[in-house]
Design an enzyme around this catalytic site. Structure first.
Site, PDB file in Angstrom:
ATOM      1  N   ASN A 123      40.908  38.219   5.307  1.00 47.52           N
ATOM      2  CA  ASN A 123      40.697  39.023   4.094  1.00 47.52           C
ATOM      3  C   ASN A 123      39.647  40.094   4.375  1.00 47.52           C
ATOM      4  OD1 ASN A 123      37.963  37.936   3.407  1.00 47.52           O
ATOM      5  ND2 ASN A 123      39.143  36.029   3.299  1.00 47.52           N
ATOM      6  N   ASP A 162      38.218  22.966   0.026  1.00 46.21           N
ATOM      7  CA  ASP A 162      37.305  23.766  -0.805  1.00 46.21           C
ATOM      8  C   ASP A 162      35.887  23.313  -0.469  1.00 46.21           C
ATOM      9  OD1 ASP A 162      35.634  24.784  -2.808  1.00 46.21           O
ATOM     10  OD2 ASP A 162      37.342  25.033  -4.150  1.00 46.21           O
ATOM     11  N   LYS A 168      53.077  33.744  21.098  1.00 47.25           N
ATOM     12  CA  LYS A 168      53.291  34.842  20.155  1.00 47.25           C
ATOM     13  C   LYS A 168      54.749  34.858  19.693  1.00 47.25           C
ATOM     14  CE  LYS A 168      53.125  39.829  19.732  1.00 47.25           C
ATOM     15  NZ  LYS A 168      53.112  41.093  20.426  1.00 47.25           N
TER      16      LYS A 168
HETATM   17  O1  C5P Z   1      37.933  28.969  -5.135  1.00 46.41           O
HETATM   18  P1  C5P Z   1      37.455  30.381  -5.154  1.00 46.41           P
HETATM   19  O2  C5P Z   1      37.736  31.108  -3.896  1.00 46.41           O
HETATM   20  O3  C5P Z   1      37.940  31.118  -6.338  1.00 46.41           O
HETATM   21  O4  C5P Z   1      35.866  30.272  -5.365  1.00 46.41           O
HETATM   22  C1  C5P Z   1      34.950  31.065  -4.708  1.00 46.41           C
HETATM   23  C2  C5P Z   1      33.720  30.282  -4.347  1.00 46.41           C
HETATM   24  O5  C5P Z   1      34.072  29.070  -3.694  1.00 46.41           O
HETATM   25  C3  C5P Z   1      32.861  31.009  -3.318  1.00 46.41           C
HETATM   26  O6  C5P Z   1      31.538  30.589  -3.500  1.00 46.41           O
HETATM   27  C4  C5P Z   1      33.437  30.523  -1.996  1.00 46.41           C
HETATM   28  O7  C5P Z   1      32.513  30.666  -0.928  1.00 46.41           O
HETATM   29  C5  C5P Z   1      33.736  29.082  -2.303  1.00 46.41           C
HETATM   30  N1  C5P Z   1      34.893  28.550  -1.580  1.00 46.41           N
HETATM   31  C6  C5P Z   1      34.724  27.549  -0.631  1.00 46.41           C
HETATM   32  N2  C5P Z   1      35.802  27.018   0.016  1.00 46.41           N
HETATM   33  C7  C5P Z   1      37.049  27.443  -0.261  1.00 46.41           C
HETATM   34  C8  C5P Z   1      37.239  28.469  -1.223  1.00 46.41           C
HETATM   35  C9  C5P Z   1      36.149  28.985  -1.847  1.00 46.41           C
HETATM   36  O8  C5P Z   1      33.570  27.168  -0.366  1.00 46.41           O
HETATM   37  N3  C5P Z   1      38.075  26.931   0.356  1.00 46.41           N
END
Ligand code: C5P
Length: 407
Positions: free
Chosen positions: A209, A307, A288
């Site tokens: 991203n 997460d 690849k």
């Molecule tokens: O879940 P989302 O991306 O909407 O939430 C953003 C927050 O969660 C940010 O603080 C990001 O660093 C954290 N995050 C994380 N692990 C993930 C996705 C998001 O720590 N897999």
């Protein structure tokens, strides 16, 4: 500007690294500081006073008996205005004289008379640095309250390799800013995630991203300035690690999760600024993937990444957790919902992907009492404000824990 309205007395002693002090002088002036340069006799053999005068815009002093000072007390007059005295480079000789409290030239007298905080940035041959006498003198200076920055390791002017190089001017500038910042997070360890993650599809392609990592690196830097021990777990970025921060570089979300979990027990604060990929390819191809004119484009099956923030917040004794939310619409509603879903006390709303890669940002704080603007401006300034908010909340919650029960 980082050092607006600050007065720095930059004292340069006689080592070959004195040429780097000229660059430091320029950076200090650029950061808004008033810089008064003092050279020792031997420093002026390496770099002339004219260079420092041109860079600082002020006359340079070397002599205790300088006739330009009306009351002939240059050591008092020069120190009086300074918020901080920076000795860079600091030779083994000045460390020894300062540790012993000798006062036989302008700089040594000034260090005794100043009553101001002092930062020494040592630079010398590695044997001189490692000598027990130098290490003894450093211990004395530390015990007297001096801040020691460096030295760095690497190739030395004498041809040897080892500890004893002057810390680079950019890093020294960061440490000078830290020396002038209240230590609101002293004794705390802060773990910060930053940057994007990269989820490989095959050996050359992947999903990622637009996060540049700038906000997270600014948060790590601001936490270090506030006196914290900072652990930074970073996805791939082009950024240099902030000075004094311990960085672990990872690629994928799973690696980021593993690195965070390995270190989280040390941390009292966790700030998740990383833009972690929500999904990764379910299978990573060993070779690849080739395109062929007749075959349809391949589809990529995805699986969900851990997460990290939610997992840390769900630990039995979680650190103080701060999340970030980058939304492209309905920030207020989405961010408030996200704070509740992730079960974190503080969430920072980032006003959208248009700030990715930029130096400026606009942030909104979400907590149990609602939402409050943190302001807009340079990411480092916002990061400092955020760290101030975190320190305040942390202090309030530890007061709560420590205060005796009401009767
Ligand atoms: O879940 P989302 O991306 O909407 O939430 C953003 C927050 O969660 C940010 O603080 C990001 O660093 C954290 N995050 C994380 N692990 C993930 C996705 C998001 O720590 N897999």
């Amino acid at each position: 500007m980082d050092l607006q309205d600050r007065s720095i007395l930059l004292a340069v002693t006689g080592g070959v690294a004195a040429y780097k002090a000229a660059e430091l002088c320029r950076l200090l002036v650029k950061a808004g500081a008033q810089v008064q340069v003092v050279l020792t006799e031997s420093a002026s053999r390496f770099v002339g006073a004219a260079t420092f005068q041109a860079l600082s815009g002020k006359p340079v002093f070397t002599d205790l008996w300088d006739a330009r000072v009306p009351n002939t007390m240059a050591h008092i007059e020069l120190a009086r205005a300074a918020d901080l005295i920076v000795v860079a480079p600091a030779t083994a000789h000045i460390l020894a004289r300062a540790a012993q409290g000798l006062a036989d030239d302008l700089l040594s007298t000034l260090l005794l008379a100043a009553g101001k905080p002092v930062l020494f940035a040592p630079a010398m041959n590695r044997e001189m640095w490692l000598h027990p006498a130098t290490q003894r003198n450093l211990a004395i200076l530390r015990a007297d309250g001096a801040r020691i920055c460096g030295p760095a390791s690497g190739e030395q002017a004498c041809g040897e390799v080892g500890e004893g190089r002057l810390v680079e001017p950019d890093d020294l500038l960061q440490d000078i800013i830290a020396a002038l910042t209240p230590n609101s997070l002293e004794g705390r360890t802060v773990l910060v995630t930053a940057g994007p993650t990269f989820e490989p599809i095959d050996p050359v392609r992947g999903l990622t991203n637009r996060s540049s990592g700038k906000m997270g690196y600014a948060v790590a830097r601001a936490a270090r300035e506030a006196g914290a021990h900072v652990l930074l777990v970073s996805g791939p970025t082009a950024l240099a690690a902030p000075f004094g921060v311990e960085r672990t570089v990872v690629e994928t979300a799973q690696q980021m999760a593993d690195a965070v979990m390995a270190q989280i027990a040390q941390a009292q604060v966790f700030i998740a600024t990383a833009a972690v990929a929500d999904w990764r390819p379910a299978q990573v191809l060993a070779q690849k993937q080739k395109k062929s004119p007749d075959a349809p484009p391949p589809s990529i099956a995805l699986q969900t990444n851990p997460d990290i923030l939610a997992a840390v917040a769900a630990l039995p004794q979680p650190p103080y957790c701060v999340g970030f939310a980058a939304e492209s619409e309905n920030l207020i509603a989405h961010a408030a919902a996200k704070r509740a879903r992730k079960n974190v006390p503080l969430l920072v709303g980032n006003l959208g992907p248009e700030t990715f890669g930029q130096d400026d940002n606009r942030l909104e704080l979400f907590d149990a009492s609602g939402h409050h603007p943190l302001g807009s401006g340079r990411k480092i300034e916002l990061a400092r404000k955020l760290i101030g908010e975190v320190a305040r909340r942390l202090a309030a919650s530890s007061n709560l824990i420590q205060s005796p029960p009401r009767t």
